[in-house]
Each structure stands twice: as structure tokens, then as C-alpha cells.
Design a protein around this motif. Structure first.
Motif, PDB file in Angstrom:
ATOM      1  N   ASP A   1      -5.595  -2.271  -5.353  1.00 25.20           N
ATOM      2  CA  ASP A   1      -4.682  -1.758  -4.392  1.00 25.20           C
ATOM      3  C   ASP A   1      -4.821  -0.220  -4.097  1.00 25.20           C
ATOM      4  O   ASP A   1      -4.813   0.068  -2.868  1.00 25.20           O
TER       5      ASP A   1
ATOM      6  N   TRP B   1       2.625  -2.180  -0.925  1.00 21.15           N
ATOM      7  CA  TRP B   1       2.314  -1.130  -1.581  1.00 21.15           C
ATOM      8  C   TRP B   1       3.836  -0.326  -1.560  1.00 21.15           C
ATOM      9  O   TRP B   1       3.823   0.564  -2.362  1.00 21.15           O
TER      10      TRP B   1
ATOM     11  N   TYR C   1      -2.113   1.054   9.468  1.00 18.61           N
ATOM     12  CA  TYR C   1      -2.201   1.477   8.052  1.00 18.61           C
ATOM     13  C   TYR C   1      -0.786   1.584   7.518  1.00 18.61           C
ATOM     14  O   TYR C   1      -0.366   0.843   6.460  1.00 18.61           O
TER      15      TYR C   1
ATOM     16  N   ARG D   1       3.429   6.930   4.066  1.00 14.58           N
ATOM     17  CA  ARG D   1       3.388   5.544   3.390  1.00 14.58           C
ATOM     18  C   ARG D   1       2.170   5.642   2.312  1.00 14.58           C
ATOM     19  O   ARG D   1       2.429   5.169   1.198  1.00 14.58           O
ATOM     20  N   ALA D   2       1.146   6.373   2.437  1.00 10.37           N
ATOM     21  CA  ALA D   2      -0.077   6.657   1.108  1.00 10.37           C
ATOM     22  C   ALA D   2       0.807   7.400   0.206  1.00 10.37           C
ATOM     23  O   ALA D   2       0.347   6.926  -0.957  1.00 10.37           O
TER      24      ALA D   2
ATOM     25  N   ALA E   1      -5.816   1.483  -0.429  1.00 14.01           N
ATOM     26  CA  ALA E   1      -4.991   2.351   0.234  1.00 14.01           C
ATOM     27  C   ALA E   1      -5.817   3.541   0.380  1.00 14.01           C
ATOM     28  O   ALA E   1      -5.415   4.249   1.461  1.00 14.01           O
TER      29      ALA E   1
ATOM     30  N   ALA F   1       2.894   4.815  -1.615  1.00 15.90           N
ATOM     31  CA  ALA F   1       2.098   3.923  -2.518  1.00 15.90           C
ATOM     32  C   ALA F   1       1.504   4.692  -3.629  1.00 15.90           C
ATOM     33  O   ALA F   1       1.466   3.784  -4.646  1.00 15.90           O
TER      34      ALA F   1
ATOM     35  N   ALA G   1       0.469  -1.213   4.402  1.00 13.19           N
ATOM     36  CA  ALA G   1       1.230  -0.754   3.468  1.00 13.19           C
ATOM     37  C   ALA G   1       2.158  -1.663   3.126  1.00 13.19           C
ATOM     38  O   ALA G   1       2.559  -1.952   1.845  1.00 13.19           O
ATOM     39  N   THR G   2       3.098  -1.855   3.883  1.00 15.81           N
ATOM     40  CA  THR G   2       4.358  -2.672   3.692  1.00 15.81           C
ATOM     41  C   THR G   2       3.950  -4.392   3.522  1.00 15.81           C
ATOM     42  O   THR G   2       4.342  -4.799   2.583  1.00 15.81           O
TER      43      THR G   2
END
Length: 203
Positions: free
Chosen positions: A101, A55, A46, A142-143, A105, A146, A50-51
Motif C-alpha cells: 500500500d 488508505w 489520487y 491524502r498522501a 501510494a 495515508a 486513497a479512500t
């Protein structure tokens, strides 16, 4: 967000950045369960996605990762809003991209959280290892990043003079993502607490 290891996390929904540190104790991990291995795998996937999907920006190592957490989006011209043309592409295209997106995500985070809860509900003696906690928290960060990038892009396209689209569907999707992040944050806290409890028993 509580943690049993050095943890950097963003309270993006509240608009703040926090750094928390709780002393952890060294433990010997032996015989990782399927769920633990699965959690680390999906968390890493995940974070990488994301990268790769744009995002979030690449962290550039530990220092870059810490800077991203504390300062949010980098000052580079290649941020998410710029990549999707939030100020240049047709509003309909931009809104569609943000919504797609955000949905990707969100559903990805749901999948990671399923594995996290499996570890949380595990009754094995070595459940909730330090690596599990760290990997899940990394995915959550990361979430969160994003989510803020999506909000920034939405704000930019909404402020344009030629904006004549209803943003309600995108707002609803982002609200769902925010709820998913809140739930994941609670799961992360419980996972950290479980690790701390197991660690204290072992010691």
C-alpha cells in the motif's frame, strides 16, 4: 504549507497539524492548459483512490475533511490498521500489505507531482491557477494521512507478542514515501508561490 487559498494541511512527518490561510484574489480563468487540466484530473483520481483503497477514511464532506486533517485518523473501528488486521492477521501478511500500500501510494503521488511540476514549469500566462493549487494540496493531504495510517499499522503489528519478522524492508519503503511527501510539499509551496506571483501581476 503556504497557500494562496484557504488551506488545511498536516505536518504528519513532524507530528503536528497546521491550518494556514493566505488571502487570495479573484481571477478569471480562461483557456486552461493541458497540464493544468491534467493536474486537477490526476489529483482528484489520487484522492479518490486513497479512500477507495482504504488508505484513508472517507472525509464525510468539508467538515469531515477538516476534522480528518486536524485529528488524523477517525475514532471509527474501521480504520486502516483494523481493516488490514494489524493486530489479528499473520504478521507476514500485515507487513506485506503495508509495504504494498505504501508503494502504491508513493508511486501515485510521484505521478501527481510530475503533473504539478509541469504546471510549475509552464510559461503560459495563466499557469498555476487557484484550482491547480487546491487540487494538488488535497492530494498531498491524502498522501500525508495515508503515511501516518501506515505507520500506525506498522506500530501495532510490531508490538504484538507473536511478531517475529524483520520490519526493515517496510521501514525502508515508508522512508521512501516520507521523502516523496517532503518533495511534494516543496513542489506545493512553489506552486502556491507561482500562483501568488501571477495573481499579483494580473491584479
Amino acid at each position: 504549507m503556504r497557500s494562496v487559498v484557504l488551506s488545511l494541511s498536516l505536518c504528519l512527518l513532524g507530528g503536528c497539524a497546521t491550518v494556514s490561510m493566505v488571502p487570495g484574489e479573484t481571477t478569471v480563468e480562461s483557456g486552461l492548459s493541458h497540464n493544468q487540466s491534467a493536474l486537477r484530473k490526476v489529483s482528484a483520481e489520487y484522492a479518490d483512490r486513497a479512500t477507495e483503497e482504504g488508505w484513508v477514511e472517507a472525509s464525510g464532506g468539508l467538515a469531515g475533511f477538516a476534522d480528518m486533517l486536524i485529528n488524523g485518523r477517525g475514532d471509527t473501528p474501521d480504520d486502516y490498521a483494523t481493516r488490514i488486521g494489524a493486530q489479528t492477521n499473520a504478521p507476514a501478511i500485515v507487513l506485506s500489505r503495508i509495504s504494498a500500500d505504501s508503494e502504491a501510494a508513493r508511486t501515485g503521488l510521484v505521478s501527481v507531482s510530475v503533473e504539478a511540476r509541469a504546471v510549475l514549469n509552464s510559461t503560459t500566462a495563466d499557469a498555476a491557477s487557484r484550482a491547480d493549487v487546491m487540487s494538488y494540496e488535497r492530494a498531498l493531504v491524502r498522501a500525508q494521512t495515508a503515511y501516518r495510517n501506515f505507520q500506525t499499522a506498522l506500530g501495532q503489528v510490531s508490538a504484538r507478542a507473536d511478531m517475529d519478522m524483520d520490519t526493515a524492508p517496510v521501514d525502508a519503503e515508508l522512508a521512501n514515501f516520507a521523502d516523496t511527501i517532503d518533495s511534494a510539499r516543496d513542489t506545493a509551496d512553489q506552486l502556491a508561490d507561482k500562483y501568488a506571483s501571477l495573481n499579483s501581476i494580473v491584479s
